[in-house]
Design a protein around this motif. Structure first.
Motif, PDB file in Angstrom:
ATOM      1  N   THR A 283       0.816  -1.234   0.000  1.00  0.00           N
ATOM      2  CA  THR A 283       0.000   0.000   0.000  1.00  0.00           C
ATOM      3  C   THR A 283       0.851   1.287   0.000  1.00  0.00           C
ATOM      4  OG1 THR A 283      -0.317   0.275   2.394  1.00  0.00           O
ATOM      5  CG2 THR A 283      -1.889  -1.180   1.280  1.00  0.00           C
ATOM      6  N   GLY A 284       2.107   1.149  -0.345  1.00  0.00           N
ATOM      7  CA  GLY A 284       2.998   2.318  -0.415  1.00  0.00           C
ATOM      8  C   GLY A 284       2.746   3.182  -1.644  1.00  0.00           C
ATOM      9  N   LYS A 285       3.631   4.167  -1.824  1.00  0.00           N
ATOM     10  CA  LYS A 285       3.444   5.120  -2.930  1.00  0.00           C
ATOM     11  C   LYS A 285       4.664   5.164  -3.839  1.00  0.00           C
ATOM     12  CE  LYS A 285       0.461   8.379  -0.593  1.00  0.00           C
ATOM     13  NZ  LYS A 285       0.595   9.326   0.490  1.00  0.00           N
ATOM     14  N   ILE A 286       4.397   5.493  -5.095  1.00  0.00           N
ATOM     15  CA  ILE A 286       5.489   5.768  -6.038  1.00  0.00           C
ATOM     16  C   ILE A 286       5.092   7.014  -6.817  1.00  0.00           C
ATOM     17  CG2 ILE A 286       6.772   4.972  -8.065  1.00  0.00           C
ATOM     18  CD1 ILE A 286       6.228   2.119  -7.224  1.00  0.00           C
ATOM     19  N   SER A 287       5.992   7.983  -6.878  1.00  0.00           N
ATOM     20  CA  SER A 287       5.678   9.121  -7.745  1.00  0.00           C
ATOM     21  C   SER A 287       6.695   9.191  -8.888  1.00  0.00           C
ATOM     22  CB  SER A 287       5.608  10.417  -6.933  1.00  0.00           C
ATOM     23  OG  SER A 287       6.797  11.130  -7.051  1.00  0.00           O
ATOM     24  N   VAL A 288       6.163   9.454 -10.064  1.00  0.00           N
ATOM     25  CA  VAL A 288       7.010   9.519 -11.265  1.00  0.00           C
ATOM     26  C   VAL A 288       6.827  10.896 -11.897  1.00  0.00           C
ATOM     27  CG1 VAL A 288       7.478   8.463 -13.515  1.00  0.00           C
ATOM     28  CG2 VAL A 288       6.624   7.043 -11.652  1.00  0.00           C
ATOM     29  N   LYS A 289       7.924  11.645 -11.975  1.00  0.00           N
ATOM     30  CA  LYS A 289       7.819  12.983 -12.581  1.00  0.00           C
ATOM     31  C   LYS A 289       8.798  13.101 -13.731  1.00  0.00           C
ATOM     32  CE  LYS A 289       6.513  15.505  -8.495  1.00  0.00           C
ATOM     33  NZ  LYS A 289       7.251  15.864  -7.285  1.00  0.00           N
ATOM     34  N   LEU A 290       8.298  13.564 -14.854  1.00  0.00           N
ATOM     35  CA  LEU A 290       9.168  13.785 -16.004  1.00  0.00           C
ATOM     36  C   LEU A 290       8.964  15.221 -16.476  1.00  0.00           C
ATOM     37  CD1 LEU A 290      11.091  12.429 -18.162  1.00  0.00           C
ATOM     38  CD2 LEU A 290       9.047  12.115 -19.544  1.00  0.00           C
ATOM     39  N   ALA A 291      10.042  15.980 -16.496  1.00  0.00           N
ATOM     40  CA  ALA A 291       9.931  17.383 -16.907  1.00  0.00           C
ATOM     41  C   ALA A 291      11.157  17.765 -17.722  1.00  0.00           C
ATOM     42  CB  ALA A 291       9.827  18.264 -15.678  1.00  0.00           C
ATOM     43  N   GLN A 292      11.003  18.806 -18.519  1.00  0.00           N
ATOM     44  CA  GLN A 292      12.165  19.229 -19.304  1.00  0.00           C
ATOM     45  C   GLN A 292      12.350  20.745 -19.289  1.00  0.00           C
ATOM     46  OE1 GLN A 292      11.953  18.509 -23.517  1.00  0.00           O
ATOM     47  NE2 GLN A 292       9.743  18.786 -23.566  1.00  0.00           N
ATOM     48  N   THR A 293      13.607  21.126 -19.376  1.00  0.00           N
ATOM     49  CA  THR A 293      13.936  22.527 -19.599  1.00  0.00           C
ATOM     50  C   THR A 293      14.637  22.554 -20.957  1.00  0.00           C
ATOM     51  OG1 THR A 293      16.126  22.313 -18.616  1.00  0.00           O
ATOM     52  CG2 THR A 293      14.318  22.919 -17.126  1.00  0.00           C
ATOM     53  N   LYS A 294      15.128  23.715 -21.353  1.00  0.00           N
ATOM     54  CA  LYS A 294      15.825  23.790 -22.636  1.00  0.00           C
ATOM     55  C   LYS A 294      17.065  22.901 -22.624  1.00  0.00           C
ATOM     56  CE  LYS A 294      15.194  28.298 -24.507  1.00  0.00           C
ATOM     57  NZ  LYS A 294      15.818  29.598 -24.394  1.00  0.00           N
ATOM     58  N   GLU A 295      17.710  22.835 -21.443  1.00  0.00           N
ATOM     59  CA  GLU A 295      18.990  22.117 -21.339  1.00  0.00           C
ATOM     60  C   GLU A 295      18.847  20.638 -21.058  1.00  0.00           C
ATOM     61  OE1 GLU A 295      18.672  25.176 -19.760  1.00  0.00           O
ATOM     62  OE2 GLU A 295      19.752  26.082 -21.441  1.00  0.00           O
ATOM     63  N   GLU A 296      17.868  20.298 -20.199  1.00  0.00           N
ATOM     64  CA  GLU A 296      17.837  18.895 -19.775  1.00  0.00           C
ATOM     65  C   GLU A 296      16.441  18.331 -19.581  1.00  0.00           C
ATOM     66  OE1 GLU A 296      20.128  18.745 -16.168  1.00  0.00           O
ATOM     67  OE2 GLU A 296      18.634  19.867 -15.056  1.00  0.00           O
ATOM     68  N   VAL A 297      16.420  16.986 -19.576  1.00  0.00           N
ATOM     69  CA  VAL A 297      15.204  16.248 -19.281  1.00  0.00           C
ATOM     70  C   VAL A 297      15.450  15.569 -17.938  1.00  0.00           C
ATOM     71  CG1 VAL A 297      13.765  14.303 -19.984  1.00  0.00           C
ATOM     72  CG2 VAL A 297      14.764  15.801 -21.721  1.00  0.00           C
ATOM     73  N   VAL A 298      14.522  15.764 -17.001  1.00  0.00           N
ATOM     74  CA  VAL A 298      14.737  15.192 -15.670  1.00  0.00           C
ATOM     75  C   VAL A 298      13.624  14.215 -15.321  1.00  0.00           C
ATOM     76  CG1 VAL A 298      15.062  15.702 -13.215  1.00  0.00           C
ATOM     77  CG2 VAL A 298      15.869  17.327 -14.930  1.00  0.00           C
ATOM     78  N   LEU A 299      14.028  13.013 -14.934  1.00  0.00           N
ATOM     79  CA  LEU A 299      13.062  12.023 -14.447  1.00  0.00           C
ATOM     80  C   LEU A 299      13.338  11.807 -12.970  1.00  0.00           C
ATOM     81  CD1 LEU A 299      10.861   9.793 -14.999  1.00  0.00           C
ATOM     82  CD2 LEU A 299      12.766   8.205 -15.084  1.00  0.00           C
ATOM     83  N   GLU A 300      12.266  11.895 -12.181  1.00  0.00           N
ATOM     84  CA  GLU A 300      12.409  11.690 -10.756  1.00  0.00           C
ATOM     85  C   GLU A 300      11.429  10.613 -10.320  1.00  0.00           C
ATOM     86  OE1 GLU A 300      12.833  15.601  -8.673  1.00  0.00           O
ATOM     87  OE2 GLU A 300      11.709  14.509  -7.136  1.00  0.00           O
ATOM     88  N   VAL A 301      11.951   9.552  -9.720  1.00  0.00           N
ATOM     89  CA  VAL A 301      11.085   8.473  -9.223  1.00  0.00           C
ATOM     90  C   VAL A 301      11.283   8.370  -7.714  1.00  0.00           C
ATOM     91  CG1 VAL A 301      10.525   6.012  -9.341  1.00  0.00           C
ATOM     92  CG2 VAL A 301      11.229   7.220 -11.411  1.00  0.00           C
ATOM     93  N   THR A 302      10.199   8.572  -6.971  1.00  0.00           N
ATOM     94  CA  THR A 302      10.276   8.513  -5.505  1.00  0.00           C
ATOM     95  C   THR A 302       9.395   7.383  -5.006  1.00  0.00           C
ATOM     96  OG1 THR A 302      10.624  10.890  -5.421  1.00  0.00           O
ATOM     97  CG2 THR A 302       9.923   9.849  -3.375  1.00  0.00           C
ATOM     98  N   ASP A 303       9.961   6.566  -4.114  1.00  0.00           N
ATOM     99  CA  ASP A 303       9.136   5.519  -3.504  1.00  0.00           C
ATOM    100  C   ASP A 303       9.090   5.697  -1.993  1.00  0.00           C
ATOM    101  OD1 ASP A 303      11.152   3.748  -2.092  1.00  0.00           O
ATOM    102  OD2 ASP A 303      11.946   3.596  -4.127  1.00  0.00           O
ATOM    103  N   SER A 304       8.078   5.102  -1.379  1.00  0.00           N
ATOM    104  CA  SER A 304       7.933   5.209   0.076  1.00  0.00           C
ATOM    105  C   SER A 304       8.322   3.882   0.718  1.00  0.00           C
ATOM    106  CB  SER A 304       6.480   5.550   0.415  1.00  0.00           C
ATOM    107  OG  SER A 304       5.645   4.489  -0.046  1.00  0.00           O
ATOM    108  N   GLY A 305       9.408   3.301   0.203  1.00  0.00           N
ATOM    109  CA  GLY A 305       9.787   1.951   0.612  1.00  0.00           C
ATOM    110  C   GLY A 305      10.771   1.875   1.756  1.00  0.00           C
TER     111      GLY A 305
END
Ligand SMILES: Nc1ncnc2c1ncn2[C@@H]1O[C@H](COP(=O)(O)OP(=O)(O)OP(=O)(O)O)[C@@H](O)[C@H]1O
Ligand SMILES: [Mg+2]
Length: 255
Positions: A151-173
């Protein structure tokens, strides 16, 4: 001829490295599923087993074989990547769609653990090796599920700026202590040596190698019993892609 010879020496060196690692590290990884298989095959020789027992033992054998074949596959993949250096096929594709595909593929796993997913992804085009990057998201998401709590959580965020693409994956493990975080990219390293979790500790070695081939960065921050965040930074290639297609148009106009 000289070039060929150099390539050959390089390949032999890496085979030698692989062989050393193989003897010292893989033997244990092979032993566990092999002894499982051996044990259940012996048990199956008993003629008085019920049909149900037989099914259970057969299932254990199948699991052992799957583990062995995954191990072999990952060792081969890593070896191939280590000899790859820079040459690989690249093309433009939608990164957010690929990550969504991975999440969908893993749905049975995260549903079984009743995990809650929070997905926020921008539309991102990226120029890279599609097949290899699929392996990256698969390993990262697999870890976020495997080392989570029911029953934990996972958040997945994908965003970009002109310079870079950032993926952030956070878990509550279960998280990791600082000592563990420094070792996770080592081949065959597993925080939990009890083999309660499936895997061989090769996932993040593969991830690191693939990201290196894409000049990308990966950083972990983790707190024990709170959770883990992994951040992957890729160079934003959309501007390169645009530049390349303009170049192609110019070439076409010239000829
Ligand atoms: N999100 C996470 N939370 C807590 N620990 C993690 C996380 N991701 C990785 N780890 C730790 O890092 C170790 C290495 O990870 P890696 O993905 O390389 O191997 P694995 O998941 O054990 O096996 P494989 O990926 O080969 O199936 C894990 O065994 C675990 O201890
Ligand atoms: Mg893994």
């Amino acid at each position: 001829m000289y070039q060929d010879f150099n390539v050959m020496v390089q390949e032999l060196n890496s085979i030698e490295t692989l062989r050393n690692d193989f003897v010292s590290n893989v033997s244990h990884e092979f032993k566990t599923p092999l002894s499982t298989i051996q044990g259940y095959v012996q048990l199956l020789q008993n003629p008085d087993l019920s049909g149900e027992e037989r099914q259970v033992f057969l299932q254990r054998i199948i699991e052992g074989i799957t583990q062995l074949s995954q191990l072999t596959e990952n060792v081969l993949k890593l070896n191939k990547l280590e000899n790859q250096h820079t040459l690989m096929e690249k093309k433009e594709f939608r990164l957010d769609e690929q990550i969504r595909e991975v999440i969908l593929f893993l749905q049975p796993k995260w549903e079984k653990e009743q995990l809650q997913l929070d997905i926020q992804m921008e539309k991102v085009k990226y120029f890279g090796n599609e097949e290899l990057l699929y392996q990256v998201w698969l390993n990262i998401m697999d870890n976020a599920i495997k080392y989570n709590l029911p029953t934990g959580k996972i958040s997945v965020k994908l965003a970009q700026t002109k310079e870079e693409v950032v993926l952030e994956v956070t878990d509550s493990g279960i998280g990791m202590n600082e000592g563990t975080v420094t070792k996770i990219f080592d081949k065959f390293y597993q925080g939990d040596t009890s083999h309660q979790n499936a895997g061989n500790g090769l996932g993040l070695s593969l991830v690191k190698k693939i990201l290196e081939l894409h000049q990308a960065r990966i950083d972990y921050s983790s707190i024990e019993n709170v959770g883990t965040t992994v951040m992957i930074r890729l160079e934003n290639t959309e501007k390169n892609v645009v530049a390349q297609s303009v170049e192609l148009q110019v070439i076409r106009m010239l000829f």
